[in-house]
Scaffold this motif. Structure first.
Motif, PDB file in Angstrom:
ATOM      1  N   ARG A  36       0.818  -1.218   0.000  1.00 48.65           N
ATOM      2  CA  ARG A  36       0.000   0.000   0.000  1.00 48.65           C
ATOM      3  C   ARG A  36       0.850   1.265   0.000  1.00 48.65           C
ATOM      4  NH1 ARG A  36      -3.288  -0.394   5.041  1.00 48.65           N
ATOM      5  NH2 ARG A  36      -3.844   1.725   4.431  1.00 48.65           N
ATOM      6  N   ASP A  37       2.178   1.090  -0.040  1.00 51.34           N
ATOM      7  CA  ASP A  37       3.130   2.204  -0.049  1.00 51.34           C
ATOM      8  C   ASP A  37       3.076   3.007   1.240  1.00 51.34           C
ATOM      9  OD1 ASP A  37       5.288   3.330  -1.313  1.00 51.34           O
ATOM     10  OD2 ASP A  37       4.098   4.743  -2.497  1.00 51.34           O
ATOM     11  N   VAL A  38       2.738   2.327   2.342  1.00 47.32           N
ATOM     12  CA  VAL A  38       2.700   2.966   3.655  1.00 47.32           C
ATOM     13  C   VAL A  38       4.068   2.859   4.329  1.00 47.32           C
ATOM     14  CG1 VAL A  38       1.626   2.859   5.946  1.00 47.32           C
ATOM     15  CG2 VAL A  38       0.237   2.530   3.902  1.00 47.32           C
ATOM     16  N   LEU A  39       4.790   1.776   4.044  1.00 46.33           N
ATOM     17  CA  LEU A  39       6.146   1.581   4.569  1.00 46.33           C
ATOM     18  C   LEU A  39       7.113   1.411   3.414  1.00 46.33           C
ATOM     19  CD1 LEU A  39       6.019  -0.939   7.582  1.00 46.33           C
ATOM     20  CD2 LEU A  39       6.570   1.481   7.643  1.00 46.33           C
ATOM     21  N   SER A  40       8.326   1.900   3.612  1.00 47.29           N
ATOM     22  CA  SER A  40       9.381   1.686   2.631  1.00 47.29           C
ATOM     23  C   SER A  40       9.816   0.219   2.661  1.00 47.29           C
ATOM     24  CB  SER A  40      10.588   2.569   2.958  1.00 47.29           C
ATOM     25  OG  SER A  40      11.202   2.117   4.166  1.00 47.29           O
ATOM     26  N   PHE A  41      10.576  -0.179   1.663  1.00 42.58           N
ATOM     27  CA  PHE A  41      11.084  -1.543   1.616  1.00 42.58           C
ATOM     28  C   PHE A  41      11.889  -1.859   2.878  1.00 42.58           C
ATOM     29  CE2 PHE A  41      14.291  -4.699   0.705  1.00 42.58           C
ATOM     30  CZ  PHE A  41      13.581  -5.692   0.066  1.00 42.58           C
ATOM     31  N   GLY A  42      12.802  -0.972   3.236  1.00 41.36           N
ATOM     32  CA  GLY A  42      13.665  -1.211   4.397  1.00 41.36           C
ATOM     33  C   GLY A  42      12.899  -1.334   5.697  1.00 41.36           C
ATOM     34  N   LYS A  43      11.937  -0.450   5.908  1.00 41.66           N
ATOM     35  CA  LYS A  43      11.149  -0.503   7.149  1.00 41.66           C
ATOM     36  C   LYS A  43      10.244  -1.735   7.172  1.00 41.66           C
ATOM     37  CE  LYS A  43      12.775   3.237   8.934  1.00 41.66           C
ATOM     38  NZ  LYS A  43      13.764   3.155  10.002  1.00 41.66           N
ATOM     39  N   ALA A  44       9.655  -2.072   6.022  1.00 44.75           N
ATOM     40  CA  ALA A  44       8.811  -3.267   5.962  1.00 44.75           C
ATOM     41  C   ALA A  44       9.637  -4.515   6.207  1.00 44.75           C
ATOM     42  CB  ALA A  44       8.101  -3.342   4.611  1.00 44.75           C
ATOM     43  N   ARG A  45      10.833  -4.548   5.635  1.00 45.31           N
ATOM     44  CA  ARG A  45      11.732  -5.687   5.830  1.00 45.31           C
ATOM     45  C   ARG A  45      12.104  -5.821   7.309  1.00 45.31           C
ATOM     46  NH1 ARG A  45      16.526  -6.558   7.073  1.00 45.31           N
ATOM     47  NH2 ARG A  45      17.169  -4.389   7.096  1.00 45.31           N
ATOM     48  N   THR A  46      12.366  -4.690   7.930  1.00 47.46           N
ATOM     49  CA  THR A  46      12.694  -4.706   9.362  1.00 47.46           C
ATOM     50  C   THR A  46      11.510  -5.210  10.183  1.00 47.46           C
ATOM     51  OG1 THR A  46      14.265  -2.882   9.092  1.00 47.46           O
ATOM     52  CG2 THR A  46      13.409  -3.262  11.317  1.00 47.46           C
ATOM     53  N   LEU A  47      10.314  -4.730   9.863  1.00 48.90           N
ATOM     54  CA  LEU A  47       9.113  -5.193  10.562  1.00 48.90           C
ATOM     55  C   LEU A  47       8.949  -6.700  10.411  1.00 48.90           C
ATOM     56  CD1 LEU A  47       6.403  -4.823  12.050  1.00 48.90           C
ATOM     57  CD2 LEU A  47       5.395  -4.205   9.846  1.00 48.90           C
ATOM     58  N   ALA A  48       9.201  -7.212   9.225  1.00 48.16           N
ATOM     59  CA  ALA A  48       9.050  -8.645   8.958  1.00 48.16           C
ATOM     60  C   ALA A  48      10.191  -9.464   9.550  1.00 48.16           C
ATOM     61  CB  ALA A  48       8.973  -8.885   7.453  1.00 48.16           C
ATOM     62  N   GLU A  49      11.233  -8.778  10.019  1.00 47.36           N
ATOM     63  CA  GLU A  49      12.418  -9.442  10.570  1.00 47.36           C
ATOM     64  C   GLU A  49      13.033 -10.411   9.563  1.00 47.36           C
ATOM     65  OE1 GLU A  49      11.087 -11.103  14.299  1.00 47.36           O
ATOM     66  OE2 GLU A  49      11.205  -9.157  15.296  1.00 47.36           O
TER      67      GLU A  49
END
Length: 81
Positions: A36-49
Motif C-alpha cells: 500500500r506504499d505505507v512503509l518503505s522496503f527497508g522498514k517493511a523488511r525490518t518489521l518482517a524481521e
C-alpha cells in the motif's frame, strides 16, 4: 517498541502452527503496508524481521512489485562504483 493487541480468539484461529503465528503476523503486516506504499522496503523488511533477499523473495511470491525510486537507484549506482 510498540505492540498491537489482537483478540485471542482471532490469534488462535490463525491457520499456522503456534510457534509461527507471531512471525506470520509480522510478515503479513509488513507485506500489506509495503504493498500500500505505507512503509518503505527497508522498514517493511525490518518489521518482517527478514533479510533483504528474504523479503524480496516474499514479495515475489505474492507478486507485489518492488517500489524502486530514483533515490534508491542513485544510491545503488553510488554503491556499485
Amino acid at each position: 517498541m510498540a505492540s498491537i493487541e489482537i483478540d485471542e480468539e482471532v490469534y488462535e484461529a490463525l491457520q499456522v502452527p503456534d510457534g509461527e503465528r507471531s512471525q506470520t503476523m509480522k510478515e503479513e503486516l509488513a507485506v500489506s503496508l509495503y504493498a500500500r506504499d505505507v512503509l518503505s522496503f527497508g522498514k517493511a523488511r525490518t518489521l518482517a524481521e527478514l533479510s533483504t533477499r528474504e523479503f524480496q523473495a516474499l514479495l515475489g511470491e505474492r507478486e507485489i512489485p518492488r517500489h524502486y525510486t530514483e533515490t534508491e537507484l542513485a544510491e545503488d549506482l553510488d554503491y556499485a562504483e
